[in-house]
Design a protein around this motif. Structure first.
Motif, short mmCIF file in Angstrom:
data_model
loop_
_atom_site.label_atom_id
_atom_site.label_comp_id
_atom_site.label_asym_id
_atom_site.label_seq_id
_atom_site.Cartn_x
_atom_site.Cartn_y
_atom_site.Cartn_z
N MET A 1 14.94 -15.06 1.51
CA MET A 1 15.28 -14.49 2.80
C MET A 1 14.66 -13.10 2.90
O MET A 1 14.72 -12.32 1.96
CB MET A 1 16.79 -14.43 2.95
CG MET A 1 17.22 -13.85 4.25
SD MET A 1 18.93 -14.28 4.53
CE MET A 1 19.27 -13.13 5.80
N ALA A 2 14.07 -12.79 4.04
CA ALA A 2 13.42 -11.49 4.24
C ALA A 2 14.48 -10.39 4.37
O ALA A 2 15.55 -10.59 4.92
CB ALA A 2 12.56 -11.54 5.49
N ARG A 3 14.11 -9.25 3.83
CA ARG A 3 14.98 -8.09 3.97
C ARG A 3 14.92 -7.59 5.40
O ARG A 3 13.95 -7.81 6.11
CB ARG A 3 14.54 -6.99 3.01
CG ARG A 3 14.65 -7.38 1.56
CD ARG A 3 14.24 -6.23 0.66
NE ARG A 3 13.38 -5.27 1.33
CZ ARG A 3 12.13 -5.03 0.98
NH1 ARG A 3 11.59 -5.67 -0.01
NH2 ARG A 3 11.40 -4.14 1.63
N GLN A 4 15.93 -6.87 5.81
CA GLN A 4 15.99 -6.36 7.17
C GLN A 4 14.81 -5.42 7.46
O GLN A 4 14.25 -5.44 8.54
CB GLN A 4 17.30 -5.63 7.41
CG GLN A 4 17.46 -5.20 8.86
CD GLN A 4 18.87 -5.09 9.27
OE1 GLN A 4 19.76 -5.42 8.52
NE2 GLN A 4 19.09 -4.66 10.48
N LYS A 5 14.40 -4.62 6.48
CA LYS A 5 13.26 -3.71 6.67
C LYS A 5 11.98 -4.50 6.92
O LYS A 5 11.10 -4.04 7.63
CB LYS A 5 13.08 -2.83 5.43
CG LYS A 5 13.98 -1.65 5.38
CD LYS A 5 13.41 -0.58 6.28
CE LYS A 5 13.84 0.78 5.79
NZ LYS A 5 13.35 1.83 6.65
N ASP A 6 11.85 -5.68 6.33
CA ASP A 6 10.66 -6.49 6.53
C ASP A 6 10.52 -6.94 7.98
O ASP A 6 9.40 -7.08 8.48
CB ASP A 6 10.68 -7.72 5.62
CG ASP A 6 10.60 -7.37 4.15
OD1 ASP A 6 10.28 -6.20 3.83
OD2 ASP A 6 10.85 -8.26 3.32
N ALA A 7 11.63 -7.16 8.63
CA ALA A 7 11.61 -7.61 10.03
C ALA A 7 10.91 -6.58 10.92
O ALA A 7 10.32 -6.94 11.93
CB ALA A 7 13.02 -7.88 10.52
N PHE A 8 10.95 -5.31 10.53
CA PHE A 8 10.30 -4.26 11.30
C PHE A 8 8.81 -4.56 11.48
O PHE A 8 8.27 -4.42 12.58
CB PHE A 8 10.48 -2.91 10.61
CG PHE A 8 9.75 -1.79 11.27
CD1 PHE A 8 10.29 -1.15 12.38
CD2 PHE A 8 8.51 -1.37 10.80
CE1 PHE A 8 9.60 -0.14 13.00
CE2 PHE A 8 7.83 -0.35 11.41
CZ PHE A 8 8.37 0.28 12.52
N TYR A 9 8.14 -4.98 10.41
CA TYR A 9 6.71 -5.27 10.49
C TYR A 9 6.44 -6.47 11.39
O TYR A 9 5.55 -6.44 12.23
CB TYR A 9 6.12 -5.53 9.10
CG TYR A 9 6.21 -4.34 8.19
CD1 TYR A 9 5.41 -3.23 8.38
CD2 TYR A 9 7.12 -4.32 7.13
CE1 TYR A 9 5.49 -2.12 7.56
CE2 TYR A 9 7.21 -3.22 6.29
CZ TYR A 9 6.40 -2.13 6.51
OH TYR A 9 6.48 -1.04 5.69
N THR A 70 6.79 -3.78 0.34
CA THR A 70 6.42 -4.37 1.63
C THR A 70 6.48 -5.89 1.52
O THR A 70 6.37 -6.44 0.42
CB THR A 70 5.01 -3.92 2.06
OG1 THR A 70 4.07 -4.30 1.06
CG2 THR A 70 4.96 -2.41 2.26
N PRO A 71 6.63 -6.60 2.66
CA PRO A 71 6.74 -8.06 2.61
C PRO A 71 5.46 -8.75 2.13
O PRO A 71 5.52 -9.85 1.59
CB PRO A 71 7.07 -8.46 4.04
CG PRO A 71 6.67 -7.31 4.88
CD PRO A 71 6.76 -6.09 4.03
N PHE A 72 4.31 -8.13 2.33
CA PHE A 72 3.04 -8.59 1.77
C PHE A 72 2.14 -7.38 1.60
O PHE A 72 2.55 -6.26 1.88
CB PHE A 72 2.41 -9.75 2.57
CG PHE A 72 2.26 -9.51 4.05
CD1 PHE A 72 1.07 -9.06 4.57
CD2 PHE A 72 3.31 -9.78 4.93
CE1 PHE A 72 0.92 -8.86 5.93
CE2 PHE A 72 3.17 -9.58 6.28
CZ PHE A 72 1.97 -9.12 6.79
N ASP A 73 0.93 -7.58 1.15
CA ASP A 73 0.05 -6.46 0.79
C ASP A 73 -0.07 -5.42 1.90
O ASP A 73 -0.25 -5.77 3.07
CB ASP A 73 -1.35 -6.96 0.44
CG ASP A 73 -1.41 -7.67 -0.89
OD1 ASP A 73 -0.49 -7.47 -1.71
OD2 ASP A 73 -2.38 -8.41 -1.11
N ARG A 74 -0.01 -4.17 1.51
CA ARG A 74 -0.16 -3.06 2.45
C ARG A 74 -1.46 -3.15 3.24
O ARG A 74 -1.49 -2.89 4.44
CB ARG A 74 -0.12 -1.72 1.71
CG ARG A 74 1.21 -1.37 1.14
CD ARG A 74 1.12 -0.09 0.30
NE ARG A 74 2.33 0.11 -0.44
CZ ARG A 74 3.44 0.62 0.07
NH1 ARG A 74 3.48 1.00 1.31
NH2 ARG A 74 4.52 0.75 -0.68
#
Length: 106
Positions: A1-9, A70-74
């Motif tokens: 499950m994605a973190r809440q911060k990841d949803a920002f991107y 970050t959810p994937f590479d910067r």
């Protein structure tokens, strides 16, 4: 499950794509119902969309700089954000070019 911060991107990508779609729709309206007398007004609307898209990109880059994970590479986040913003910038460029080249007939 994605973190809440990841949803920002992902929300930022969605919003950037939405601005690009709005810009494309505005350009399509200008082209299909061309009126050179309204071109300056339409450019102002397009510029507002482009500035809003830039705001989304800048917020994403500010978050990217400070994020530890970050959810994937910067680099991929940066590239996708840049490309989405470039679409909106290019669409605005078409409308600007029509105005500055004094296109009077479509």
């Amino acid at each position: 499950m994605a973190r809440q911060k990841d949803a920002f991107y992902f929300d930022g990508f969605r919003r950037s794509a939405d601005y690009a779609c709005q810009a494309a729709k505005l350009l399509s309206e200008v082209m299909h119902d061309f009126n050179p007398d309204q071109l300056r007004e339409r450019m102002d609307g397009m510029h507002a969309l482009e500035k809003a898209a830039d705001g989304v990109r800048h917020a994403m880059m500010d978050e990217l700089v400070t994020a530890f994970i970050t959810p994937f590479d910067r680099e991929d986040i940066d590239e996708l954000g840049r490309v989405l913003d470039d679409v909106t910038d290019s669409i605005e460029g078409v409308l600007n070019r029509m105005y500055y080249d004094n296109v009077t007939d479509m």
